[in-house]
Design a protein around this motif. Structure first.
Motif, PDB file in Angstrom:
ATOM      1  N   LYS A 167     -11.850  -4.848  -5.526  1.00  0.00           N
ATOM      2  CA  LYS A 167     -10.759  -4.276  -6.339  1.00  0.00           C
ATOM      3  C   LYS A 167      -9.449  -4.148  -5.548  1.00  0.00           C
ATOM      4  CE  LYS A 167     -13.786  -3.086  -9.629  1.00  0.00           C
ATOM      5  NZ  LYS A 167     -14.423  -4.249 -10.196  1.00  0.00           N
ATOM      6  N   LEU A 168      -9.460  -4.543  -4.299  1.00  0.00           N
ATOM      7  CA  LEU A 168      -8.274  -4.322  -3.463  1.00  0.00           C
ATOM      8  C   LEU A 168      -7.107  -5.228  -3.883  1.00  0.00           C
ATOM      9  CD1 LEU A 168      -6.945  -3.086  -0.908  1.00  0.00           C
ATOM     10  CD2 LEU A 168      -7.904  -4.978   0.388  1.00  0.00           C
ATOM     11  N   ASP A 169      -5.919  -4.628  -4.023  1.00  0.00           N
ATOM     12  CA  ASP A 169      -4.704  -5.425  -4.200  1.00  0.00           C
ATOM     13  C   ASP A 169      -4.235  -5.761  -2.786  1.00  0.00           C
ATOM     14  OD1 ASP A 169      -2.163  -6.397  -4.518  1.00  0.00           O
ATOM     15  OD2 ASP A 169      -1.650  -5.047  -6.143  1.00  0.00           O
ATOM     16  N   ALA A 170      -4.721  -6.897  -2.307  1.00  0.00           N
ATOM     17  CA  ALA A 170      -4.514  -7.245  -0.896  1.00  0.00           C
ATOM     18  C   ALA A 170      -3.043  -7.376  -0.550  1.00  0.00           C
ATOM     19  CB  ALA A 170      -5.241  -8.541  -0.585  1.00  0.00           C
ATOM     20  N   ARG A 171      -2.261  -7.968  -1.459  1.00  0.00           N
ATOM     21  CA  ARG A 171      -0.843  -8.192  -1.170  1.00  0.00           C
ATOM     22  C   ARG A 171      -0.148  -6.850  -0.873  1.00  0.00           C
ATOM     23  NH1 ARG A 171       0.725 -11.827   1.066  1.00  0.00           N
ATOM     24  NH2 ARG A 171       1.729 -10.268   2.300  1.00  0.00           N
ATOM     25  N   GLN A 172      -0.460  -5.857  -1.723  1.00  0.00           N
ATOM     26  CA  GLN A 172       0.176  -4.553  -1.520  1.00  0.00           C
ATOM     27  C   GLN A 172      -0.302  -3.909  -0.226  1.00  0.00           C
ATOM     28  OE1 GLN A 172       0.014  -1.881  -4.867  1.00  0.00           O
ATOM     29  NE2 GLN A 172       2.112  -2.459  -5.286  1.00  0.00           N
ATOM     30  N   TYR A 173      -1.600  -4.032   0.030  1.00  0.00           N
ATOM     31  CA  TYR A 173      -2.142  -3.452   1.255  1.00  0.00           C
ATOM     32  C   TYR A 173      -1.451  -4.065   2.480  1.00  0.00           C
ATOM     33  CZ  TYR A 173      -5.431  -2.675   5.098  1.00  0.00           C
ATOM     34  OH  TYR A 173      -5.982  -2.362   6.309  1.00  0.00           O
ATOM     35  N   TYR A 174      -1.366  -5.396   2.490  1.00  0.00           N
ATOM     36  CA  TYR A 174      -0.728  -6.081   3.632  1.00  0.00           C
ATOM     37  C   TYR A 174       0.728  -5.642   3.779  1.00  0.00           C
ATOM     38  CZ  TYR A 174      -4.590  -9.507   3.538  1.00  0.00           C
ATOM     39  OH  TYR A 174      -5.799 -10.118   3.572  1.00  0.00           O
ATOM     40  N   ASP A 175       1.444  -5.632   2.647  1.00  0.00           N
ATOM     41  CA  ASP A 175       2.872  -5.303   2.703  1.00  0.00           C
ATOM     42  C   ASP A 175       3.093  -3.891   3.243  1.00  0.00           C
ATOM     43  OD1 ASP A 175       3.469  -7.747   1.719  1.00  0.00           O
ATOM     44  OD2 ASP A 175       4.054  -7.102  -0.282  1.00  0.00           O
ATOM     45  N   ILE A 176       2.315  -2.959   2.727  1.00  0.00           N
ATOM     46  CA  ILE A 176       2.491  -1.562   3.154  1.00  0.00           C
ATOM     47  C   ILE A 176       2.133  -1.426   4.635  1.00  0.00           C
ATOM     48  CG2 ILE A 176       1.601   0.796   2.856  1.00  0.00           C
ATOM     49  CD1 ILE A 176       1.180  -0.009  -0.152  1.00  0.00           C
ATOM     50  N   MET A 177       0.994  -1.966   5.005  1.00  0.00           N
ATOM     51  CA  MET A 177       0.537  -1.807   6.385  1.00  0.00           C
ATOM     52  C   MET A 177       1.474  -2.506   7.366  1.00  0.00           C
ATOM     53  SD  MET A 177      -2.047   0.141   6.392  1.00  0.00           S
ATOM     54  CE  MET A 177      -2.505  -0.084   8.094  1.00  0.00           C
ATOM     55  N   SER A 178       1.873  -3.726   7.050  1.00  0.00           N
ATOM     56  CA  SER A 178       2.706  -4.454   8.023  1.00  0.00           C
ATOM     57  C   SER A 178       4.068  -3.778   8.165  1.00  0.00           C
ATOM     58  CB  SER A 178       2.838  -5.931   7.667  1.00  0.00           C
ATOM     59  OG  SER A 178       3.359  -6.086   6.389  1.00  0.00           O
ATOM     60  N   LYS A 179       4.571  -3.207   7.080  1.00  0.00           N
ATOM     61  CA  LYS A 179       5.880  -2.521   7.153  1.00  0.00           C
ATOM     62  C   LYS A 179       5.793  -1.305   8.082  1.00  0.00           C
ATOM     63  CE  LYS A 179       7.094   0.297   3.920  1.00  0.00           C
ATOM     64  NZ  LYS A 179       7.345   0.819   2.579  1.00  0.00           N
ATOM     65  N   TRP A 180       4.804  -0.441   7.871  1.00  0.00           N
ATOM     66  CA  TRP A 180       4.709   0.781   8.682  1.00  0.00           C
ATOM     67  C   TRP A 180       4.322   0.464  10.116  1.00  0.00           C
ATOM     68  CZ3 TRP A 180       6.741   5.180   7.081  1.00  0.00           C
ATOM     69  CH2 TRP A 180       6.928   5.372   5.705  1.00  0.00           C
ATOM     70  N   MET A 181       3.464  -0.527  10.287  1.00  0.00           N
ATOM     71  CA  MET A 181       3.064  -0.882  11.664  1.00  0.00           C
ATOM     72  C   MET A 181       4.249  -1.471  12.418  1.00  0.00           C
ATOM     73  SD  MET A 181      -0.813  -2.258  11.610  1.00  0.00           S
ATOM     74  CE  MET A 181      -1.108  -1.782  13.276  1.00  0.00           C
TER      75      MET A 181
END
Lengths: 461, 294
Positions: A419-433
């Motif tokens: 069920k993961l929206d991978a695109r959103q997960y990647y975008d959020i994580m890469s931005k904060w990291m």
């Protein structure tokens, strides 16, 4: 009139008989799997026809595949087998756009014999299987240029902790800059999609993605407070000029060129197959093994004494809901899971990519250029004998062996049960990291920011 | 305006027949997908098979999505900045080109300015990266002067100015060409009369050139207004984890929804909002410009 009707009837029957006798067409939409060009793709189709008796039409789309896939399926074009990645499979299965293959797979003697249940479990969605395999997925791992580290007196075998890697990178930077290569950034981490930081988060026993815990609660380990030392470690590497700033802007192709071509870096994380490709490219350029000799390392051991490595998301073939010949599609899928199918997807086409000499494979010039890869460098069939392909690129098998070590755990990222929206997960994580690593935010604030945003977007609970 | 009468249709049937393929082309490849896209925006996210009617649910979902709202902001900031800068700089460039005495120099400057427009966005991005990269030309020059390198491409605060600058570099020559062509069409007698009246060069530009360029200005402004909400390629090729949130525009959002996530209902709802916004902006611009008046 009667005569006319009789002739028409006879012609219709003859046509019907012909269509019954002719093999039914199987239309396939594939990305990189298949012949490398139009000429070879025709031969690829013929080889499949010879092996399966199916009239295979193999449409290969090596560029902009996602776009083409969406347009073709959306326009109602009918295919019997369609290539996709794991995330696409989840999306399409949820929409009812691809068929449930569970019953077929359970009935399939070929799948039972060749495909490990553990691999099938990894692609299950609510206990159902919506696709079969294109290949066996491997994993990225730490890659280091031993030719350079040897010169610096660094023993790669002794690197066990984040601190060890930090000291090693400091030594490498000092050595290279003293040799006149200033500024030298020895480490590259491809930050888009936070790929692949898993060997470093392994030190805290954490995996990428979103998992579903007890009570159905979703959580993202990389934003767990335990992840803080890894975020801080990455930020320290950047602050001290050990991490290449181009990690945030360049692509994997650039990273790879830096590793083997210019030796601008000496440590990254890349697919096991790339350990061999780095060395093979260097061999062609005449720099292996004096300047380039890349070896695969498991990364950093976690608190439980295990190295956590991430398996790539599966590359799959599914049967669309509107397929005209789903039986043919599945028959072809089964063939790809056999050792014979594996040979076609690796070595290529007999008589074109290779010939048999005394039972052994002898590659033609074309076959050598195609580097034993026609879509599956590592076939899914557990019965496939890799040794028959002949010598592999230097370092590849050793990197592959890392994944088989008892203290190494290879598993896919957390897909939140599909069920993961991978695109959103990647975008959020890469931005904060990125903000944390570049020193704009302390790790604690960045982790909190990422967790809050993941929660706000309903990615975690 | 009354439509063509049956007699005139019969009379000019050969011309209507000639027009038929063009009309068919537009119906098949523009208007049909256009209508289909709007219809899909009211249907559920299904790629294959019957799509259930969901009313305004897709629009509600998209308009409540913070990513969409951020994309609206990015689009407006970048699109409106482009509009102002493209227009002002291309007009200024065209006026400068017109003032060059030598024909050869005029052509050379014109060609040089127009050249970037011939490159694809990928090439333009490659040039931009070469210039602004950590090890790029700007940092190399800065290094010679003792400056610390600036990480332009990963600096969120610089993301939009860089994207806007890229667009300006690529497109100003093209719009300047439109103005230059219009300037060459101005009747020389007007300048001669102005000179006889003692007008300075600047006065001639203000009183003859600029008023004569009004029709071209209207066309250029309308073209630019129609492009405000449709920026995509430059963002797509330049985005990275550090700058993505500052430059992801509406069409990037639509692309992510449709191509990456297969959420065709959301994607077409987003695309319909873009289209409606463009129509409204174009309508307002036409009215403000009095476009149909001479």
């Amino acid at each position: 009139m009667k005569r006319f009707v009789a002739i028409a009837l006879a012609l219709a029957l003859a046509a019907g008989a012909a269509s019954f006798a002719a093999p039914k067409q199987v239309r396939v939409l594939a990305s990189v799997t298949g012949g490398k060009n139009d000429e070879e793709n025709k031969l690829f189709e013929q080889a499949l026809r010879k092996a399966t008796g199916l009239e295979v039409v193999w449409e290969r789309v090596p560029a902009n595949y996602d776009q083409v896939l969406m347009q073709k399926l959306g326009a109602g074009e009918r295919y019997d087998l369609v290539y996709m990645n794991q995330f696409q499979m989840y999306s399409l299965a949820e929409q009812g756009a691809i068929q449930d293959l569970g019953a077929r797979i359970k009935r399939s003697a070929v799948y039972q014999k060749n495909v490990p249940q553990a691999e099938l479990d990894k692609i299950a969605l609510d206990g159902r299987y919506y696709a079969g395999f294109n290949k066996q997925e491997v994993f990225p791992l730490v890659n280091a240029n031993k030719a350079l580290t040897d010169k610096m007196g660094i023993d790669l075998g002794k690197l066990a902790t984040l601190e060890d890697y930090y000291q090693m990178l400091k030594k490498a930077k000092a050595y290279m800059e003293a040799a006149g290569r200033k500024p030298y950034y020895p480490f590259f981490a491809y930050m888009t999609d936070i790929w692949d930081l898993q060997p470093w988060f392994s030190s805290a026993g954490l995996r990428r993605g979103v998992f579903v815990g007890a009570g159905g609660k979703r959580y993202a380990p990389y934003v767990d407070p335990k992840a803080k030392p890894v975020w801080e470690w990455l930020a320290k590497l950047y602050a001290e000029g050990l991490m290449d700033p181009e990690s945030f802007t360049k692509k994997t192709g650039d990273m790879r060129n830096k590793m083997w071509q210019s030796q601008d870096i000496l440590l990254d994380s890349d697919w096991a197959a790339w350990t061999g490709l780095y060395n093979n490219n260097a061999r062609t350029a005449g720099t292996y093994p004096d300047k380039v000799n890349v070896v695969g390392l498991p990364g950093v051991k976690g608190p439980e004494g295990t190295y956590l490595i991430e398996q790539g998301q599966a590359s799959l073939f599914a049967i669309p809901a509107n397929a005209a010949n789903p039986d043919g599609g599945f028959a072809l899928l089964e063939f790809l899971a056999t050792p014979e199918g594996g040979l076609l997807l690796t070595a290529g086409i007999e008589g074109y990519d290779y010939t048999r000499e005394g039972g052994k494979i002898a590659y033609t010039e074309v076959g050598k250029a195609h580097a034993k890869d026609h879509g599956a460098p590592l076939p899914i069939s557990s019965a496939f004998d890799m040794a028959q392909l002949g010598p592999m690129n230097p370092g590849f098998l050793e990197s592959l062996a890392v994944g088989k070590r008892k203290d190494v755990s290879v598993a896919p990222m957390g897909f939140a049960n599909g069920k993961l929206d991978a695109r959103q997960y990647y975008d959020i994580m890469s931005k904060w990291m990125t903000d944390c690593i570049m020193g704009k935010l302390p790790a604690e604030a960045a982790i909190k920011g990422a967790a809050d945003e993941l929660r706000a977007k309903k990615i975690i609970d | 305006m009354p439509g063509p009468r049956p007699r005139s249709i019969r009379r000019y049937r050969s011309l209507y027949l000639l027009f038929l393929p063009v009309a068919l082309y537009f119906i098949l490849f523009s208007y049909y997908p256009f209508a289909k896209g709007i219809a899909m925006s009211f249907q559920g996210n299904r790629l294959i098979g019957p799509k259930p009617f969901v009313g305004l649910a897709n629009y509600r979902e998209v308009l409540a999505d913070p990513d969409f709202l951020r994309a609206v902001l990015n689009t407006l900031v970048i699109g409106l900045s482009d509009l102002v800068l493209y227009f002002a700089l291309s007009l200024f460039l065209a006026l400068c080109i017109a003032e060059l005495g030598s024909r050869l120099a005029r052509r050379a400057v014109q060609t040089f300015a127009y050249l970037p427009y011939l490159f694809s966005w990928s090439v333009i991005a490659g040039v931009w990266i070469l210039v602004f990269d950590q090890r790029g030309i700007v940092n190399a020059i800065g290094g010679l002067l003792g400056a610390e390198p600036t990480f332009f491409l990963a600096e969120p605060g610089l993301a939009r100015p860089l994207i806007i600058g890229m667009g300006v570099w690529r497109s100003v020559g093209y719009f300047a060409l439109l103005f230059t062509v219009a300037i060459t069409d101005i009747d020389p007698v007007l300048y001669e009369a102005a000179r006889i009246d003692g007008a300075s060069r600047l006065r001639q530009i203000a009183s003859v050139t600029l008023p004569s360029l009004r029709p071209t200005m209207k066309v250029v402004i309308l073209l630019l207004v129609m492009g405000v909400l449709t920026h995509f390629d430059e963002m797509f090729v330049m985005q990275n984890p550090a700058n993505r949130t500052r430059i992801a525009t509406l069409l990037v959002y639509v692309f992510d929804m449709g191509i990456v996530k297969f959420k065709t209902g959301f994607a077409t709802a987003g695309a319909t909002v873009v289209m409606a916004g463009t129509l409204i902006l174009a309508g307002l611009a036409r009215k403000a410009l009095r476009y149909d008046e001479a």
